[in-house]
Design a protein around this motif. Structure first.
Motif, PDB file in Angstrom:
ATOM      1  N   TYR A   4       0.877  -1.168   0.000  1.00 35.68           N
ATOM      2  CA  TYR A   4       0.000   0.000   0.000  1.00 35.68           C
ATOM      3  C   TYR A   4       0.911   1.213   0.000  1.00 35.68           C
ATOM      4  O   TYR A   4       1.658   1.442   0.950  1.00 35.68           O
ATOM      5  CB  TYR A   4      -0.889   0.010   1.243  1.00 35.68           C
ATOM      6  CG  TYR A   4      -1.927   1.117   1.230  1.00 35.68           C
ATOM      7  CD1 TYR A   4      -3.224   0.857   0.821  1.00 35.68           C
ATOM      8  CD2 TYR A   4      -1.604   2.410   1.612  1.00 35.68           C
ATOM      9  CE1 TYR A   4      -4.177   1.860   0.800  1.00 35.68           C
ATOM     10  CE2 TYR A   4      -2.545   3.418   1.592  1.00 35.68           C
ATOM     11  CZ  TYR A   4      -3.824   3.146   1.192  1.00 35.68           C
ATOM     12  OH  TYR A   4      -4.769   4.148   1.165  1.00 35.68           O
ATOM     13  N   PHE A  33      -1.357  -1.788  -4.487  1.00 37.98           N
ATOM     14  CA  PHE A  33      -2.795  -1.519  -4.525  1.00 37.98           C
ATOM     15  C   PHE A  33      -3.097  -0.111  -5.031  1.00 37.98           C
ATOM     16  O   PHE A  33      -4.080   0.102  -5.716  1.00 37.98           O
ATOM     17  CB  PHE A  33      -3.409  -1.646  -3.125  1.00 37.98           C
ATOM     18  CG  PHE A  33      -3.551  -3.061  -2.623  1.00 37.98           C
ATOM     19  CD1 PHE A  33      -4.165  -4.038  -3.382  1.00 37.98           C
ATOM     20  CD2 PHE A  33      -3.089  -3.398  -1.368  1.00 37.98           C
ATOM     21  CE1 PHE A  33      -4.316  -5.336  -2.913  1.00 37.98           C
ATOM     22  CE2 PHE A  33      -3.234  -4.689  -0.877  1.00 37.98           C
ATOM     23  CZ  PHE A  33      -3.846  -5.664  -1.647  1.00 37.98           C
ATOM     24  N   THR A  34      -2.279   0.844  -4.644  1.00 39.11           N
ATOM     25  CA  THR A  34      -2.571   2.257  -4.888  1.00 39.11           C
ATOM     26  C   THR A  34      -1.709   2.834  -6.005  1.00 39.11           C
ATOM     27  O   THR A  34      -1.305   3.996  -5.944  1.00 39.11           O
ATOM     28  CB  THR A  34      -2.359   3.051  -3.589  1.00 39.11           C
ATOM     29  OG1 THR A  34      -1.046   2.747  -3.094  1.00 39.11           O
ATOM     30  CG2 THR A  34      -3.399   2.689  -2.544  1.00 39.11           C
ATOM     31  N   ASP A  58      -9.906   2.050   0.527  1.00 47.54           N
ATOM     32  CA  ASP A  58      -8.524   2.225   0.966  1.00 47.54           C
ATOM     33  C   ASP A  58      -8.245   1.494   2.280  1.00 47.54           C
ATOM     34  O   ASP A  58      -7.166   0.918   2.452  1.00 47.54           O
ATOM     35  CB  ASP A  58      -8.185   3.708   1.085  1.00 47.54           C
ATOM     36  CG  ASP A  58      -8.066   4.389  -0.281  1.00 47.54           C
ATOM     37  OD1 ASP A  58      -8.374   3.752  -1.316  1.00 47.54           O
ATOM     38  OD2 ASP A  58      -7.662   5.567  -0.312  1.00 47.54           O
ATOM     39  N   TRP A  61      -7.730  -2.118   1.373  1.00 47.50           N
ATOM     40  CA  TRP A  61      -6.387  -2.314   0.815  1.00 47.50           C
ATOM     41  C   TRP A  61      -5.334  -2.251   1.917  1.00 47.50           C
ATOM     42  O   TRP A  61      -4.397  -3.045   1.927  1.00 47.50           O
ATOM     43  CB  TRP A  61      -6.083  -1.262  -0.235  1.00 47.50           C
ATOM     44  CG  TRP A  61      -6.747  -1.456  -1.558  1.00 47.50           C
ATOM     45  CD1 TRP A  61      -7.298  -2.600  -2.063  1.00 47.50           C
ATOM     46  CD2 TRP A  61      -6.919  -0.463  -2.558  1.00 47.50           C
ATOM     47  NE1 TRP A  61      -7.798  -2.374  -3.319  1.00 47.50           N
ATOM     48  CE2 TRP A  61      -7.578  -1.074  -3.654  1.00 47.50           C
ATOM     49  CE3 TRP A  61      -6.592   0.884  -2.649  1.00 47.50           C
ATOM     50  CZ2 TRP A  61      -7.895  -0.388  -4.819  1.00 47.50           C
ATOM     51  CZ3 TRP A  61      -6.913   1.568  -3.808  1.00 47.50           C
ATOM     52  CH2 TRP A  61      -7.561   0.950  -4.880  1.00 47.50           C
ATOM     53  N   LEU A  62      -5.491  -1.309   2.824  1.00 49.20           N
ATOM     54  CA  LEU A  62      -4.536  -1.147   3.925  1.00 49.20           C
ATOM     55  C   LEU A  62      -4.494  -2.402   4.789  1.00 49.20           C
ATOM     56  O   LEU A  62      -3.426  -2.890   5.148  1.00 49.20           O
ATOM     57  CB  LEU A  62      -4.948   0.073   4.759  1.00 49.20           C
ATOM     58  CG  LEU A  62      -3.949   0.683   5.707  1.00 49.20           C
ATOM     59  CD1 LEU A  62      -2.738   1.216   4.970  1.00 49.20           C
ATOM     60  CD2 LEU A  62      -4.613   1.806   6.503  1.00 49.20           C
ATOM     61  N   ALA A  65      -2.674  -5.267   2.878  1.00 52.02           N
ATOM     62  CA  ALA A  65      -1.283  -5.040   2.474  1.00 52.02           C
ATOM     63  C   ALA A  65      -0.297  -5.725   3.418  1.00 52.02           C
ATOM     64  O   ALA A  65      -0.496  -5.764   4.632  1.00 52.02           O
ATOM     65  CB  ALA A  65      -0.994  -3.544   2.421  1.00 52.02           C
ATOM     66  N   ILE A  68       3.294  -1.169   4.212  1.00 51.93           N
ATOM     67  CA  ILE A  68       2.823   0.171   3.857  1.00 51.93           C
ATOM     68  C   ILE A  68       4.067   1.015   3.610  1.00 51.93           C
ATOM     69  O   ILE A  68       4.971   1.056   4.460  1.00 51.93           O
ATOM     70  CB  ILE A  68       1.967   0.803   4.984  1.00 51.93           C
ATOM     71  CG1 ILE A  68       0.573   0.143   5.083  1.00 51.93           C
ATOM     72  CG2 ILE A  68       1.750   2.288   4.720  1.00 51.93           C
ATOM     73  CD1 ILE A  68       0.520  -1.208   5.613  1.00 51.93           C
ATOM     74  N   GLU A  82      -4.061   6.916   7.894  1.00 54.99           N
ATOM     75  CA  GLU A  82      -3.717   5.570   7.445  1.00 54.99           C
ATOM     76  C   GLU A  82      -2.567   4.993   8.259  1.00 54.99           C
ATOM     77  O   GLU A  82      -2.596   3.817   8.640  1.00 54.99           O
ATOM     78  CB  GLU A  82      -3.342   5.593   5.958  1.00 54.99           C
ATOM     79  CG  GLU A  82      -4.512   5.890   5.046  1.00 54.99           C
ATOM     80  CD  GLU A  82      -4.105   6.238   3.625  1.00 54.99           C
ATOM     81  OE1 GLU A  82      -4.955   6.053   2.736  1.00 54.99           O
ATOM     82  OE2 GLU A  82      -2.964   6.688   3.395  1.00 54.99           O
TER      83      GLU A  82
END
Length: 120
Positions: A4, A33-34, A58, A61-62, A65, A68, A82
């Motif tokens: 992420y 993902f982002t 989001d 996804w977080l 992941a 990060i 986040e």
């Protein structure tokens, strides 16, 4: 590996070319993902989804992941949110920070034992 990437959107897109380069490098290690955060077409106006849809997507996804990676030179409330969630969940977190005159990284980020900060 799933990654992420977090970077400023509504806080300013001046670092977009840097985000694009970082994401390009991260893609050598796994799925990002982002990936769209690095696209020049994404402006400070954000995406054409509702705020709730962006939040829910989001956060999903977080959660999924493995790591990060956040570019934190440009201040962003969303990225801070986040990172707080990711620390709470015990995620591996790497923050990239570019020191410059007149800017200072928040102590809540640099002082967190759950966050690795790399200056570049």
């Amino acid at each position: 590996m799933t990654i992420y990437f977090a970077g400023s959107i509504t806080g300013g897109r001046d670092d977009q070319p840097i985000y694009e380069q970082i994401i390009g490098l991260l893609k050598n290690y796994g799925s990002v993902f982002t990936e769209h955060f690095g696209h020049a077409t994404l402006t400070a106006a954000g995406e054409s989804l509702s705020s709730r849809d962006i939040h829910d997507r989001d956060i999903d996804w977080l959660r999924r992941a493995d790591v990060i990676v956040a570019e934190v030179t440009t201040v962003s409330l969303g990225v801070g949110y986040e990172l707080g969630r990711a620390v709470e969940w015990g995620k591996r977190i790497i923050c990239l920070y570019r020191p410059s005159e007149g800017k200072r990284l928040s102590g809540i980020i640099s002082g967190s034992p759950g966050i690795q900060v790399i200056e570049y």
